[in-house]
Scaffold this active site. Structure first.
Site, PDB file in Angstrom:
ATOM      1  CE  LYS A  50      35.865  -3.930  60.916  1.00 12.80           C
ATOM      2  NZ  LYS A  50      34.684  -3.893  61.932  1.00 12.80           N
ATOM      3  CB  SER A 125      35.117  -7.368  63.736  1.00 13.24           C
ATOM      4  OG  SER A 125      34.289  -6.264  63.077  1.00 13.24           O
ATOM      5  CB  SER A 149      32.221  -4.710  65.148  1.00 12.49           C
ATOM      6  OG  SER A 149      32.130  -6.198  64.792  1.00 12.49           O
TER       7      SER A 149
END
Lengths: 445, 94
Positions: A50, A125, A149
Site C-alpha cells: 500500500k 482502504s 482496512s
C-alpha cells in the site's frame, strides 16, 4: 523461487497491462524489482505494498495530493525485513487517501476496481492490495488495518486478509492514520504465505516503541468457538447458511460451538468514530507542505502569511480526510473533550474487558467480516456514515487490539464473496493462523 | 448532547482548513458524523471505567538518555523543504 529477469519482466508487463484496467497501483517499481533480483542469491516472494509504506527513493503518496511528490528517505522496518529475506517489491498500491475510507472511492489517484465485478467497490482502504492479490499478480500484498482496512477488502475480493495483534508488526516508516489503532496487515490467497511473511516481519523494533513480541506457542486450548450474535442479526440468509457450513467444519475439527452476545459491541462504531478522527486530526496536522510534500519555491513561501499558507496547502486534502480532521477537532475541542473523547476511551476499556471475559471461555469468536458482499460504486457519496456501517464487524478487533483474519468462505445472495472472520485474544496470532489453515483445508476438502 | 451547537467556523479554524459557509454538503456530512457517534454519550454505566489508551499494555517505554546518531542523513530528511543556513524557511509569522 526461481525467477529469471525475463520472467520478472513478463510478470511486470502483465501487471502494467492489468493496472490500466483496474488501477490498483500508484507506481510500478520495475527498475527496483530488477535491481533486487540481480542482487539476490535465492529470491523469495513477489509482493506489493500500500502507498502508506516508506520505500527509500520512491514516492510515498498515501494516494493524497498533499504528498503527491513526496520521496521517502528511508525504508520502513517491514520493507527492510522483507528485503533481507530477498522478496521482490513490484508496486506501491492505490488506497483510500491516508487510509481513510472503506471503498477506495476516496483516492486522489482514482478508484480501484474489484476484479470480482468491475462495477463494484474493492473495499478499503487497502483496495489496491486486495485487487492485485485477487488478480494473482503477486504472492502477497501489505496493507494497513485501522478499523478493518485489510479484512474488509479481502472480504470483498475473495482473498485472505490477516490483521495481527496491535504492535506485532513495527509501524516504523508507515504513514500514521490513528496511531493507537493502526496495524500492518497481510493479504494473500494462501494462508501458508501469510504465515511465512508474518514470521519474516513481526517482532519488537527499537524504532517503534509500541511494538511487542507475540506468543510463539499457543496457550491451553479450550476447543470452543463462539458466534457473536450481533454479527449475525438480520444477516443475509445466504451468508448465514455458509456460516453454518463453516460451523459444521469447526465441529469436525473438534470445536464446540456456542452463541454469545457482547452488549458492548452496540457501541463499537461510535467508540471507533470518536477516537479515530481525534487521532486522525492530530496525525494530519503535520501535513503543511513546508518540510515534506510538494516542492515549492522560496518566492511562494515568502509571499504569504503562515496561516494563509496552511489554508491554501491543506486544500489539497480530499473531502473525507477534511471531514475526519473536522470531526476530530470538534471532539477534542474544549467543552466536548470529556463528553466525547473521554467517554469513548472508557467505552474502549468496556469493550476490551468484554472480549477478555469471552476469551476466558472461548478460543475464537466468529462472524462474517462484512454484512454483505461488495456494493456498487457511489453508494455512500451523500452520507459518509452509510459506509461506516460496513465496518461494524471489523472495528472491534482494532478497538481491543485483537488479531483477526478474514477467510474467503462465505457468499451473499448475489453470489459475491464475503469473508468469514475469526478473532482471538492478543498475542495468540499463531493459534489463529493454525485454525484458519485447518478450516480452509477442511472447507475445501 | 443531542442538541450540540456546532460552530463550524471554529472547527475549521482549529483544523487549519478553509471554511466556506456555502459548502452545505460538507457541513451536513460533518453533522451526520457527529450525530452518528452521539449514541456513545448515552451509556452512563461506564463512568467508573478507566480510559483505555495503550491497547496492548505497552506504556511509557523508556531508554537511556544518551545521544543516538541518526541513521538517516539529515540532508536527505530535508530534501523536500526549502532550507537556508540549516533552517527550514517558513512564511511570515508576524
Amino acid at each position: 523461487m526461481n525467477i529469471s529477469p525475463q520472467e520478472l519482466n513478463r510478470r511486470i508487463a502483465k501487471l502494467i497491462e492489468l493496472n490500466k484496467e483496474f488501477n490498483f497501483a500508484n507506481q510500478i517499481c520495475q527498475d527496483l524489482a530488477l535491481k533486487q533480483l540481480s542482487s539476490y542469491h535465492s529470491p523469495g516472494l513477489l509482493y506489493a505494498v500500500k502507498d502508506m509504506f516508506s520505500v527509500k527513493n520512491t514516492i510515498t503518496s498515501a494516494s493524497s495530493k498533499i504528498l503527491e511528490n513526496y520521496q521517502a528517505v528511508y525504508d520502513a522496518t517491514v520493507i527492510e525485513k522483507l528485503n533481507a529475506k530477498e522478496n521482490i517489491l513490484l508496486a506501491k498500491l492505490n488506497q483510500d487517501e491516508f487510509a481513510q475510507g472503506g471503498s477506495n472511492e476516496y483516492s486522489a489517484r482514482g478508484k480501484v476496481l474489484n476484479p470480482v465485478d468491475k462495477n463494484r467497490i474493492p473495499g478499503g482502504s487497502s483496495g489496491g492490495s486486495a485487487s492485485i492479490v485477487a488478480l494473482d499478480l503477486v504472492d502477497f500484498a501489505l496493507g494497513t488495518d485501522t478499523g478493518g482496512s485489510v479484512r474488509n477488502p479481502a472480504s470483498f475480493t475473495g482473498t485472505i486478509g490477516f490483521k495481527p495483534t496491535y504492535g506485532a508488526i513495527s509501524r516504523y516508516g508507515v504513514l500514521a492514520m490513528a496511531s493507537s489503532f493502526d496495524t500492518i496487515g497481510i493479504i494473500s490467497k494462501k494462508i501458508e504465505i501469510i504465515a511465512k511473511v508474518f514470521h519474516q516481519i513481526r517482532g519488537v523494533d527499537k524504532h517503534d516503541l509500541t511494538s511487542i513480541n507475540i506468543d510463539e506457542v499457543s496457550g491451553p486450548k479450550k476447543m470452543k468457538v463462539a458466534v457473536v450474535k450481533q454479527f449475525i442479526k438480520n444477516l443475509d440468509p445466504a451468508i448465514l447458511q455458509k456460516i453454518e457450513f463453516c460451523l459444521e467444519k469447526l465441529q469436525e475439527l473438534g470445536y464446540a460451538i456456542d452463541y454469545i452476545e457482547l452488549s458492548s459491541l452496540d457501541y463499537a462504531l461510535a467508540c471507533y468514530y470518536i477516537l479515530v478522527p481525534a487521532e486522525v486530526s492530530s496525525n494530519m496536522a503535520r501535513y503543511d507542505n513546508l518540510v515534506y510534500g510538494n516542492p515549492h519555491s522560496l518566492d511562494s513561501v515568502m509571499s504569504t502569511s503562515l496561516d494563509d499558507w496552511y489554508l491554501k496547502q491543506r486544500e489539497l486534502f480530499g473531502d473525507e480526510v477534511k471531514r475526519r480532521i473536522g470531526a476530530g477537532n470538534f471532539i477534542l475541542s474544549s467543552g466536548y473533550y470529556d463528553a466525547y473523547y473521554l467517554q469513548a476511551s472508557r467505552l474502549r476499556r468496556y469493550i476490551a474487558d468484554q472480549f477478555n471475559s469471552a476469551f476466558a471461555k472461548y478460543d475464537f469468536l466468529i462472524g462474517p467480516t462484512t454484512p454483505n458482499g461488495a456494493t456498487e460504486f457511489g453508494n455512500s457519496q451523500e452520507d459518509p456514515t452509510k459506509l461506516y456501517l460496513a465496518d461494524i464487524m471489523t472495528v472491534a478487533a482494532n478497538i481491543a487490539g485483537l488479531p483477526a483474519i478474514s477467510l474467503p468462505l462465505l457468499e451473499d445472495q448475489l453470489g459475491l464473496p464475503v469473508g468469514l472472520q475469526l478473532m482471538t485474544e492478543q498475542k495468540q496470532d499463531l493459534y489463529l493462523l493454525e485454525l484458519a489453515s485447518q478450516l480452509m483445508e477442511q472447507s475445501h476438502g | 448532547m443531542s442538541n450540540v451547537e456546532f460552530n463550524f467556523a471554529l472547527i475549521y479554524r482549529l483544523s487549519k482548513l478553509r471554511f466556506d459557509e456555502l459548502d452545505h454538503a460538507n457541513i451536513e456530512q460533518l453533522k451526520k458524523i457527529i450525530e452518528f457517534v452521539n449514541i456513545a454519550l448515552t451509556l452512563d454505566s461506564i463512568k467508573d471505567y478507566s480510559p483505555l489508551r495503550e491497547v496492548n499494555g505497552v506504556r511509557n517505554v523508556w531508554r537511556e538518555d544518551v545521544v543516538i546518531s541518526c541513521e538517516i542523513d539529515p540532508q536527505d530528511l530535508l530534501a523536500s523543504a526549502i532550507i537556508q543556513n540549516y533552517y527550514v524557511v517558513v512564511p511570515r509569522v508576524i
